[in-house]
Write a protein that holds these residues in place. Structure first.
Motif, PDB file in Angstrom:
ATOM      1  N   ALA A   1       0.842  -1.186   0.000  1.00 47.75           N
ATOM      2  CA  ALA A   1       0.000   0.000   0.000  1.00 47.75           C
ATOM      3  C   ALA A   1       0.884   1.244   0.000  1.00 47.75           C
ATOM      4  O   ALA A   1       1.922   1.287   0.655  1.00 47.75           O
ATOM      5  N   SER A   2       0.453   2.231  -0.752  1.00 48.03           N
ATOM      6  CA  SER A   2       1.196   3.477  -0.855  1.00 48.03           C
ATOM      7  C   SER A   2       0.656   4.508   0.130  1.00 48.03           C
ATOM      8  O   SER A   2      -0.498   4.456   0.541  1.00 48.03           O
ATOM      9  N   LYS A   3       1.489   5.446   0.466  1.00 44.07           N
ATOM     10  CA  LYS A   3       1.038   6.570   1.269  1.00 44.07           C
ATOM     11  C   LYS A   3       0.369   7.635   0.403  1.00 44.07           C
ATOM     12  O   LYS A   3      -0.117   8.634   0.916  1.00 44.07           O
ATOM     13  N   TYR A   4       0.352   7.403  -0.901  1.00 41.22           N
ATOM     14  CA  TYR A   4      -0.272   8.309  -1.831  1.00 41.22           C
ATOM     15  C   TYR A   4      -1.471   7.646  -2.514  1.00 41.22           C
ATOM     16  O   TYR A   4      -1.583   6.431  -2.545  1.00 41.22           O
ATOM     17  N   SER A   5      -2.328   8.442  -3.083  1.00 41.44           N
ATOM     18  CA  SER A   5      -3.471   7.898  -3.811  1.00 41.44           C
ATOM     19  C   SER A   5      -3.154   7.699  -5.292  1.00 41.44           C
ATOM     20  O   SER A   5      -3.822   6.933  -5.974  1.00 41.44           O
ATOM     21  N   GLY A   6      -2.140   8.378  -5.766  1.00 45.52           N
ATOM     22  CA  GLY A   6      -1.777   8.273  -7.169  1.00 45.52           C
ATOM     23  C   GLY A   6      -0.521   7.463  -7.387  1.00 45.52           C
ATOM     24  O   GLY A   6       0.131   7.018  -6.440  1.00 45.52           O
ATOM     25  N   VAL A   7      -0.200   7.246  -8.648  1.00 46.72           N
ATOM     26  CA  VAL A   7       1.009   6.535  -9.033  1.00 46.72           C
ATOM     27  C   VAL A   7       1.897   7.473  -9.826  1.00 46.72           C
ATOM     28  O   VAL A   7       1.453   8.510 -10.309  1.00 46.72           O
ATOM     29  N   LEU A   8       3.152   7.100  -9.955  1.00 44.16           N
ATOM     30  CA  LEU A   8       4.125   7.917 -10.658  1.00 44.16           C
ATOM     31  C   LEU A   8       4.672   7.149 -11.845  1.00 44.16           C
ATOM     32  O   LEU A   8       5.167   6.019 -11.688  1.00 44.16           O
ATOM     33  N   ALA A   9       4.563   7.741 -13.008  1.00 47.79           N
ATOM     34  CA  ALA A   9       5.041   7.079 -14.216  1.00 47.79           C
ATOM     35  C   ALA A   9       6.504   6.687 -14.082  1.00 47.79           C
ATOM     36  O   ALA A   9       7.334   7.481 -13.634  1.00 47.79           O
ATOM     37  N   GLY A  10       6.805   5.456 -14.424  1.00 48.53           N
ATOM     38  CA  GLY A  10       8.175   4.982 -14.379  1.00 48.53           C
ATOM     39  C   GLY A  10       8.644   4.519 -13.015  1.00 48.53           C
ATOM     40  O   GLY A  10       9.791   4.078 -12.879  1.00 48.53           O
ATOM     41  N   ASN A  11       7.775   4.600 -12.008  1.00 50.09           N
ATOM     42  CA  ASN A  11       8.196   4.238 -10.656  1.00 50.09           C
ATOM     43  C   ASN A  11       7.087   3.475  -9.941  1.00 50.09           C
ATOM     44  O   ASN A  11       6.324   4.055  -9.167  1.00 50.09           O
ATOM     45  N   PRO A  12       7.001   2.165 -10.158  1.00 48.41           N
ATOM     46  CA  PRO A  12       5.935   1.376  -9.529  1.00 48.41           C
ATOM     47  C   PRO A  12       6.022   1.338  -8.009  1.00 48.41           C
ATOM     48  O   PRO A  12       5.036   1.013  -7.343  1.00 48.41           O
ATOM     49  N   GLY A  13       7.154   1.656  -7.449  1.00 41.29           N
ATOM     50  CA  GLY A  13       7.317   1.612  -6.004  1.00 41.29           C
ATOM     51  C   GLY A  13       7.034   2.928  -5.307  1.00 41.29           C
ATOM     52  O   GLY A  13       7.197   3.032  -4.081  1.00 41.29           O
ATOM     53  N   TYR A  14       6.587   3.904  -6.045  1.00 44.34           N
ATOM     54  CA  TYR A  14       6.349   5.259  -5.526  1.00 44.34           C
ATOM     55  C   TYR A  14       5.435   5.240  -4.308  1.00 44.34           C
ATOM     56  O   TYR A  14       4.271   4.847  -4.385  1.00 44.34           O
ATOM     57  N   GLY A  15       5.971   5.654  -3.164  1.00 45.21           N
ATOM     58  CA  GLY A  15       5.169   5.800  -1.960  1.00 45.21           C
ATOM     59  C   GLY A  15       4.827   4.525  -1.221  1.00 45.21           C
ATOM     60  O   GLY A  15       4.175   4.573  -0.169  1.00 45.21           O
ATOM     61  N   MET A  16       5.246   3.369  -1.743  1.00 46.48           N
ATOM     62  CA  MET A  16       4.862   2.112  -1.085  1.00 46.48           C
ATOM     63  C   MET A  16       5.529   2.015   0.279  1.00 46.48           C
ATOM     64  O   MET A  16       6.752   2.111   0.365  1.00 46.48           O
ATOM     65  N   ASN A  17       4.733   1.845   1.332  1.00 44.85           N
ATOM     66  CA  ASN A  17       5.327   1.831   2.663  1.00 44.85           C
ATOM     67  C   ASN A  17       4.768   0.776   3.600  1.00 44.85           C
ATOM     68  O   ASN A  17       5.109   0.748   4.775  1.00 44.85           O
ATOM     69  N   SER A  18       3.887  -0.091   3.122  1.00 47.00           N
ATOM     70  CA  SER A  18       3.414  -1.182   3.979  1.00 47.00           C
ATOM     71  C   SER A  18       3.050  -2.376   3.120  1.00 47.00           C
ATOM     72  O   SER A  18       2.543  -2.215   2.015  1.00 47.00           O
ATOM     73  N   TRP A  19       3.295  -3.533   3.656  1.00 42.53           N
ATOM     74  CA  TRP A  19       3.011  -4.781   2.923  1.00 42.53           C
ATOM     75  C   TRP A  19       2.852  -5.902   3.910  1.00 42.53           C
ATOM     76  O   TRP A  19       3.141  -5.769   5.103  1.00 42.53           O
ATOM     77  N   GLY A  20       2.342  -6.998   3.429  1.00 46.58           N
ATOM     78  CA  GLY A  20       2.112  -8.145   4.305  1.00 46.58           C
ATOM     79  C   GLY A  20       2.793  -9.387   3.772  1.00 46.58           C
ATOM     80  O   GLY A  20       3.863  -9.328   3.202  1.00 46.58           O
ATOM     81  N   LYS A  21       2.122 -10.503   3.942  1.00 49.23           N
ATOM     82  CA  LYS A  21       2.689 -11.778   3.517  1.00 49.23           C
ATOM     83  C   LYS A  21       2.590 -11.928   2.009  1.00 49.23           C
ATOM     84  O   LYS A  21       1.630 -11.511   1.395  1.00 49.23           O
ATOM     85  N   GLY A  22       3.582 -12.570   1.453  1.00 50.37           N
ATOM     86  CA  GLY A  22       3.613 -12.771   0.022  1.00 50.37           C
ATOM     87  C   GLY A  22       3.120 -14.141  -0.388  1.00 50.37           C
ATOM     88  O   GLY A  22       2.748 -14.982   0.451  1.00 50.37           O
ATOM     89  N   THR A  23       3.128 -14.364  -1.683  1.00 44.96           N
ATOM     90  CA  THR A  23       2.739 -15.648  -2.238  1.00 44.96           C
ATOM     91  C   THR A  23       3.798 -16.074  -3.249  1.00 44.96           C
ATOM     92  O   THR A  23       4.276 -15.260  -4.045  1.00 44.96           O
ATOM     93  N   LEU A  24       4.155 -17.350  -3.209  1.00 43.54           N
ATOM     94  CA  LEU A  24       5.245 -17.836  -4.055  1.00 43.54           C
ATOM     95  C   LEU A  24       4.737 -18.207  -5.440  1.00 43.54           C
ATOM     96  O   LEU A  24       3.773 -18.961  -5.586  1.00 43.54           O
ATOM     97  N   VAL A  25       5.413 -17.689  -6.442  1.00 44.91           N
ATOM     98  CA  VAL A  25       5.156 -18.052  -7.828  1.00 44.91           C
ATOM     99  C   VAL A  25       6.395 -18.756  -8.363  1.00 44.91           C
ATOM    100  O   VAL A  25       7.487 -18.200  -8.325  1.00 44.91           O
ATOM    101  N   THR A  26       6.204 -19.967  -8.840  1.00 41.38           N
ATOM    102  CA  THR A  26       7.307 -20.736  -9.402  1.00 41.38           C
ATOM    103  C   THR A  26       6.975 -21.073 -10.845  1.00 41.38           C
ATOM    104  O   THR A  26       5.943 -21.687 -11.123  1.00 41.38           O
ATOM    105  N   VAL A  27       7.833 -20.659 -11.750  1.00 39.29           N
ATOM    106  CA  VAL A  27       7.631 -20.917 -13.167  1.00 39.29           C
ATOM    107  C   VAL A  27       8.692 -21.906 -13.622  1.00 39.29           C
ATOM    108  O   VAL A  27       9.887 -21.629 -13.548  1.00 39.29           O
ATOM    109  N   SER A  28       8.232 -23.051 -14.068  1.00 35.86           N
ATOM    110  CA  SER A  28       9.165 -24.084 -14.520  1.00 35.86           C
ATOM    111  C   SER A  28       9.424 -23.939 -16.012  1.00 35.86           C
ATOM    112  O   SER A  28       8.514 -23.682 -16.796  1.00 35.86           O
ATOM    113  N   SER A  29      10.675 -24.118 -16.392  1.00 35.40           N
ATOM    114  CA  SER A  29      11.042 -23.957 -17.805  1.00 35.40           C
ATOM    115  C   SER A  29      11.065 -25.286 -18.529  1.00 35.40           C
ATOM    116  O   SER A  29      10.929 -26.335 -17.939  1.00 35.40           O
TER     117      SER A  29
END
Length: 124
Positions: free
Chosen positions: A96-124
Motif C-alpha cells: 500500500a502506498s502513502k499516496y493515492s496516485g502513481v508515478l510514471a516509471g516508478n511502480p514503487g512510488y510511496g509504497m510503505n506497507s506490505w504483508g505476507k507474500g505468495t510464491l510463484v514458481t515458473v518451470s522452464s
C-alpha cells in the motif's frame, strides 16, 4: 494487514492471477502496488494502480504481460500474469502506498506497507 494469494507452480508460457486483500484496512484509501523478490535478488517493484484504478504503471520487465486491476467493492487488487517466464519466479507481495496516485516509471512510488507474500514458481 495485506495478504497476497494465488501463487503456485506453473509452466513457462502459462498464466496466474494473484489477489491482494486486506484486513482492517480499506484498500481503496490508497494506491496499491506489487513487488517481487527472488532468492538472492533485490526487491523489484513491478506494478501499481491508483486509488480509483484510473492510472497504472509497470516495470519494463513485466510490461505487456502483467495487468493490474482493482475492485474496490471487493477490497481486492489483482495481478493477472500471462506468458510467464522462469525469471518471474519469486515471492510476490502487494503493498500500500502513502499516496493515492502513481508515478510514471516508478511502480514503487510511496509504497510503505506490505504483508505476507505468495510464491510463484515458473518451470522452464
Amino acid at each position: 494487514q495485506l495478504q497476497a494469494s494465488g501463487g503456485g507452480l506453473v509452466q513457462a508460457g502459462g498464466s496466474l492471477r494473484l489477489s491482494c486483500t486486506a484486513s482492517g484496512f480499506a484498500l481503496d484509501s490508497s494506491a496499491i502496488g506489487w513487488f517481487r523478490q527472488a532468492p538472492g535478488k533485490e526487491r523489484e517493484y513491478i506494478s501499481a494502480i491508483s486509488r480509483g484504478g484510473g492510472s497504472t504503471v509497470y516495470a519494463d520487465s513485466v510490461e505487456g504481460r502483467f495487468t493490474i486491476s482493482r475492485d474496490n467493492a471487493k477490497n481486492t487488487v489483482y495481478l493477472q500474469m500471462i506468458s510467464l517466464k522462469a525469471d518471474d519466479t519469486a515471492v510476490y507481495y502487494c503493498a500500500a502506498s502513502k499516496y493515492s496516485g502513481v508515478l510514471a516509471g516508478n511502480p514503487g512510488y510511496g509504497m510503505n506497507s506490505w504483508g505476507k507474500g505468495t510464491l510463484v514458481t515458473v518451470s522452464s
